[in-house]
Motif scaffolding. Structure first.
Motif, PDB file in Angstrom:
ATOM      1  N   PRO A  66       7.252 -42.723   0.065  1.00 38.06           N
ATOM      2  CA  PRO A  66       6.204 -43.407   0.436  1.00 38.06           C
ATOM      3  C   PRO A  66       5.720 -44.751  -0.235  1.00 38.06           C
ATOM      4  O   PRO A  66       5.641 -44.831  -1.426  1.00 38.06           O
ATOM      5  N   CYS A  92      11.291 -44.683   4.731  1.00 35.90           N
ATOM      6  CA  CYS A  92      10.927 -43.363   5.048  1.00 35.90           C
ATOM      7  C   CYS A  92       9.315 -42.998   5.462  1.00 35.90           C
ATOM      8  O   CYS A  92       8.971 -42.013   5.630  1.00 35.90           O
ATOM      9  N   ASP A  93       8.703 -44.279   5.477  1.00 38.57           N
ATOM     10  CA  ASP A  93       7.289 -44.033   5.861  1.00 38.57           C
ATOM     11  C   ASP A  93       7.045 -44.266   7.365  1.00 38.57           C
ATOM     12  O   ASP A  93       6.257 -43.524   8.058  1.00 38.57           O
ATOM     13  N   TYR A  95       5.827 -46.870   9.092  1.00 40.64           N
ATOM     14  CA  TYR A  95       4.737 -47.411   9.467  1.00 40.64           C
ATOM     15  C   TYR A  95       4.975 -48.543  10.343  1.00 40.64           C
ATOM     16  O   TYR A  95       5.933 -49.159  10.184  1.00 40.64           O
ATOM     17  N   HIS A 121       2.764 -37.670  10.168  1.00 34.23           N
ATOM     18  CA  HIS A 121       4.142 -38.561  10.068  1.00 34.23           C
ATOM     19  C   HIS A 121       4.348 -39.109  11.359  1.00 34.23           C
ATOM     20  O   HIS A 121       4.821 -38.234  12.080  1.00 34.23           O
ATOM     21  N   SER A 125       6.130 -35.684  12.728  1.00 37.83           N
ATOM     22  CA  SER A 125       4.939 -35.179  13.795  1.00 37.83           C
ATOM     23  C   SER A 125       5.714 -34.769  15.155  1.00 37.83           C
ATOM     24  O   SER A 125       5.028 -33.698  15.578  1.00 37.83           O
ATOM     25  N   GLY A 154       3.118 -45.644  13.234  1.00 37.02           N
ATOM     26  CA  GLY A 154       2.552 -45.112  12.032  1.00 37.02           C
ATOM     27  C   GLY A 154       1.678 -45.918  11.084  1.00 37.02           C
ATOM     28  O   GLY A 154       1.724 -47.070  11.199  1.00 37.02           O
ATOM     29  N   HIS A 156      -0.934 -45.379   7.495  1.00 39.30           N
ATOM     30  CA  HIS A 156      -1.289 -44.398   6.557  1.00 39.30           C
ATOM     31  C   HIS A 156      -2.412 -43.634   6.806  1.00 39.30           C
ATOM     32  O   HIS A 156      -3.528 -44.109   7.044  1.00 39.30           O
ATOM     33  N   ASP A 158      -3.025 -40.069   5.234  1.00 40.96           N
ATOM     34  CA  ASP A 158      -3.053 -39.077   4.353  1.00 40.96           C
ATOM     35  C   ASP A 158      -4.333 -39.130   3.366  1.00 40.96           C
ATOM     36  O   ASP A 158      -4.594 -40.015   2.783  1.00 40.96           O
TER      37      ASP A 158
END
Length: 247
Positions: A66, A92-93, A95, A121, A125, A154, A156, A158
């Protein structure tokens, strides 16, 4: 996810990507047939591919974490008689906007954009819990809605062990900016279907409410184009962030 930022012709087709990825070492050896390029679509001036690996990911990919991308240089390709470098970003994010599928430009009738939820994610998801390489947005919507363009967005989200104070209003502003960019030019008035999961549904509601407060044509066109919203587990009655930390 692979993004080619430099030239929309550079990254090539799925076979070019697959063959190159198969040359990357896994535990210091090559493994033919390991790579699967499961989507390749345009986004602005970029080509974006989603990739899975049958056995193990190449050694170099293990550094993809991330907020930490990896950069690859594919073999140069000859375009209009000149050798052009192919610089690719491994992310791999997921975003921002990631396209998974689009029918030919003159056949696209709908834009479908999904926004994931809290501590989720933007790719993971929507994956099958039983089949690692199967993903609903990418693999099934194109069958039922072949005349569409399918994207995920996507951000952030978390909150575990996180002191982030990012608000829904701030996230929705980012989404509104990205969706306008994705739909500029010929796509600005294309019918739009939104999908919101958990917190993603609240982000969608806030973004549309914010667009409704503006009087410019771009926001008005966006609102008029939205023909449907699908909500999955959206906490419309409120969200308890403290409880969510234990998910």
């Amino acid at each position: 996810m692979l993004r080619d930022y430099l030239d929309t012709l550079n990254i090539g087709n799925r076979f070019v990507i697959r063959d190159y990825l198969d040359t990357l070492n896994i535990d210091n050896r090559c493994m033919k047939g390991n790579s699967q390029v499961l989507s390749l679509a345009m986004y602005g001036s970029w080509q974006v591919a989603s990739v899975s690996f049958e056995y193990h990911e190449p050694d170099i990919f293990r550094g993809c974490k991330p907020d930490q991308n990896i950069y690859l240089q594919f073999p140069k390709r000859r375009i209009e008689g000149r050798a052009v470098p192919v610089n690719v970003t491994v992310d791999c994010d997921f975003y921002g906007m990631t396209p998974f599928y689009e029918s030919p430009e003159d056949m696209i009738k709908y834009d479908i954009i999904a926004v994931t939820g809290l501590s989720a994610h933007a790719f993971g998801s929507w994956k099958s819990p039983d089949q690692a390489h199967v993903m609903w947005l990418r693999d099934f919507l194109k069958i039922d809605l072949a005349d569409s363009r399918v994207l995920t967005w996507g951000y952030h989200s978390d909150i575990k062990n996180d002191q982030s104070t990012t608000s829904i209003a701030a996230i929705s502003r980012d989404f509104l900016q990205d969706i306008k960019f994705a739909r500029r030019k010929s796509a600005s008035d294309r019918p739009l279907i939104l999908i919101g999961h958990s917190l993603g549904g609240l982000v969608l509601q806030q973004a549309l409410a914010d667009a409704g407060k503006e009087t410019d044509e771009e926001n008005g066109t966006l609102l008029r184009s939205c023909i449907g919203i699908l909500f999955f587990g959206v906490p419309n009655l409120g969200l308890n962030p403290q409880a969510s930390r234990h998910w």
